[in-house]
Scaffold this motif. Structure first.
Motif, short mmCIF file in Angstrom:
data_model
loop_
_atom_site.label_atom_id
_atom_site.label_comp_id
_atom_site.label_asym_id
_atom_site.label_seq_id
_atom_site.Cartn_x
_atom_site.Cartn_y
_atom_site.Cartn_z
N VAL A 270 -1.95 -10.91 2.28
CA VAL A 270 -1.78 -10.36 0.83
C VAL A 270 -1.17 -9.24 0.22
O VAL A 270 -2.26 -7.92 0.95
N VAL B 43 1.25 -13.39 -7.89
CA VAL B 43 1.88 -13.08 -7.00
C VAL B 43 2.97 -13.67 -6.24
O VAL B 43 3.07 -14.26 -6.98
N TYR C 186 5.79 -15.05 -3.39
CA TYR C 186 5.58 -15.06 -2.00
C TYR C 186 7.38 -14.41 -1.60
O TYR C 186 8.40 -14.84 -1.90
N TYR D 123 2.55 -12.90 1.12
CA TYR D 123 2.67 -12.59 -0.61
C TYR D 123 2.52 -11.12 -1.30
O TYR D 123 1.79 -10.37 -0.52
N ALA E 130 1.39 -9.06 -4.61
CA ALA E 130 0.34 -9.31 -5.88
C ALA E 130 1.26 -8.16 -6.45
O ALA E 130 1.60 -7.72 -6.23
N PHE F 20 -4.45 -17.60 -6.89
CA PHE F 20 -3.19 -17.32 -6.77
C PHE F 20 -2.26 -17.88 -7.58
O PHE F 20 -2.31 -18.96 -7.22
N GLU G 237 1.85 -18.20 -8.78
CA GLU G 237 3.07 -17.48 -7.61
C GLU G 237 3.73 -17.42 -8.86
O GLU G 237 4.42 -18.52 -9.81
#
Length: 98
Positions: free
Chosen positions: A3, A31, A33, A38, A40, A59, A61
């Protein structure tokens, strides 16, 4: 899971967040991808605190087209897309492995 955090941390604030996290538990972090890692879009201090405490954040997405209205990017509109936040943040060298 790798991350990238939005930015570095301030030691005093990091300690405050760690103390809160001990009571509140794992934080939620949005986050994006990239296909390899990833990024943030928020929560540098929460990510660093969780990492130091050995807690894996929750997390969430998000997609580039998602609109975010509760961000803390002062130079952006109140509501903007994830793509706009990512462009604003640019490249981050602050990485954490969970």
């Amino acid at each position: 899971m790798m991350v990238y955090a939005p930015h570095g941390t301030n030691h005093e604030h990091l300690e405050e967040v760690k103390n809160q996290m001990i009571t509140l538990g794992a934080p939620k972090i949005r986050v994006f991808y990239t296909g390899e890692a990833y990024i943030a879009i928020e929560g540098s201090h929460r990510i660093a605190a969780a990492y130091e405490l050995g807690i894996t954040p929750d997390f969430i997405e998000v997609e580039e087209t998602d609109e975010i209205s509760d961000h803390d990017m002062q130079d952006l509109d109140d509501t903007c897309t994830v793509a706009e936040i990512l462009e604003y943040l640019g490249y981050s060298q602050y990485t954490y492995k969970f």
